[in-house]
Design a protein around this motif. Sequence first.
Motif, short mmCIF file in Angstrom:
data_model
loop_
_atom_site.label_atom_id
_atom_site.label_comp_id
_atom_site.label_asym_id
_atom_site.label_seq_id
_atom_site.Cartn_x
_atom_site.Cartn_y
_atom_site.Cartn_z
N GLY A 274 -1.46 -4.01 1.36
CA GLY A 274 -0.74 -4.96 0.45
C GLY A 274 0.50 -5.57 1.10
N CYS A 275 1.25 -4.62 1.97
CA CYS A 275 2.10 -5.39 2.58
C CYS A 275 1.80 -6.18 3.84
N LEU A 276 0.80 -5.98 4.29
CA LEU A 276 0.29 -7.12 5.29
C LEU A 276 0.13 -8.44 4.57
N ALA A 277 -0.01 -8.52 3.51
CA ALA A 277 -0.23 -9.92 2.92
C ALA A 277 1.22 -10.08 2.22
N GLU A 278 1.35 -10.72 1.09
CA GLU A 278 2.44 -10.96 0.54
C GLU A 278 3.23 -9.86 0.28
N GLY A 279 2.86 -8.69 -0.52
CA GLY A 279 3.16 -7.67 -0.63
C GLY A 279 4.25 -6.94 -1.58
N ALA B 156 5.04 -3.17 -2.48
CA ALA B 156 6.21 -2.42 -2.16
C ALA B 156 6.99 -1.82 -3.34
N ILE B 157 7.02 -2.54 -4.39
CA ILE B 157 7.35 -2.15 -5.65
C ILE B 157 6.71 -0.95 -6.27
N LEU B 158 5.50 -1.13 -6.15
CA LEU B 158 4.54 0.21 -6.84
C LEU B 158 4.84 1.27 -5.81
N ALA B 159 4.94 1.12 -4.34
CA ALA B 159 5.65 2.28 -3.36
C ALA B 159 6.72 3.02 -3.89
N GLY B 160 7.76 2.27 -4.16
CA GLY B 160 8.98 2.64 -4.81
C GLY B 160 8.64 3.19 -6.35
N PHE B 161 8.07 3.16 -6.81
CA PHE B 161 7.71 3.49 -8.28
C PHE B 161 7.18 4.91 -8.15
N PHE B 162 6.03 5.02 -7.31
CA PHE B 162 5.35 6.43 -6.94
C PHE B 162 6.19 7.12 -6.21
N THR B 163 7.10 6.76 -5.22
CA THR B 163 8.01 7.52 -4.65
C THR B 163 8.90 8.25 -5.51
N HIS B 164 9.33 7.45 -6.53
CA HIS B 164 10.21 8.31 -7.53
C HIS B 164 9.57 9.28 -8.30
N GLN B 165 8.10 8.90 -8.59
CA GLN B 165 7.17 9.80 -9.18
C GLN B 165 7.02 11.10 -8.64
N GLY B 166 7.20 11.22 -7.26
CA GLY B 166 7.05 12.19 -6.31
C GLY B 166 5.84 12.39 -5.69
N LEU B 167 5.00 11.24 -5.82
CA LEU B 167 3.77 11.08 -5.29
C LEU B 167 3.78 10.41 -3.77
N PHE B 168 4.69 10.00 -3.37
CA PHE B 168 4.60 9.48 -2.01
C PHE B 168 6.33 10.09 -1.49
N ALA B 169 6.48 10.46 -0.09
CA ALA B 169 7.52 10.82 0.32
C ALA B 169 8.26 9.61 0.58
N VAL B 170 9.71 9.43 0.59
CA VAL B 170 10.65 8.45 0.82
C VAL B 170 10.17 7.59 2.29
#
Length: 193
Positions: free
Chosen positions: A20-25, A29-43
């Motif tokens: 997604g970030c290869l394109a406009e993204g 990136a916002i979804l990545a931040g959301f899921f990072t807060h939820q503990g699904l992704f490491a920062v």
Amino acid sequence: MTDTLHALVERFGLLAVFIGCLAEGESAAILAGFFTHQGLFAVASAFLATFLGAFLGDAAIFIGGRRFATQPNIHAITARPGFDRALNLVARHPTAYVLLNRYVYGFRLVGGIAAGLSTIPVPKFLLLNAISSLIWSCLFLSIGYVFGAGAQQALGGELAKHERLLVGLAIAVAVTLVTGAAAHFLGRRRRPQ
């Protein structure tokens, strides 16, 4: 069904963010931040996926513009209304142009090709692109992280798996609608009456 979708997000989410970030993204990136807060992704993983996607996407467009300048596809883009204005901007303010190009929604492809057709040296472009990608990644990951904190506060306590997915979907739809409406509005303002 929810467990399956949640498992897919956990397993392939960062790959989807990178693509997604290869394109406009911005949405990715916002979804990545959301899921990072939820503990699904490491920062660190979320940052790396957004940064690399943004950096490599812009670098590929720049190099494509430079390498394939005489190709019909590039010529079709350079024939678009306003492309001359992009070339003038990059010629007059190359540093600011490269640093700010990614923040103009819908301009990334045209802007990257204009930069590729300019006289900006490749090492300078790559350095400026890295700086811009770093700031962009931090900004949009932070926005998503704040959305995650807000959703958790609004819904009370830790979000359940289905709530995470629904809030993530709502964020993606909202960002897409807002950026699309803004691009449409700005496009109409620039057209001659």
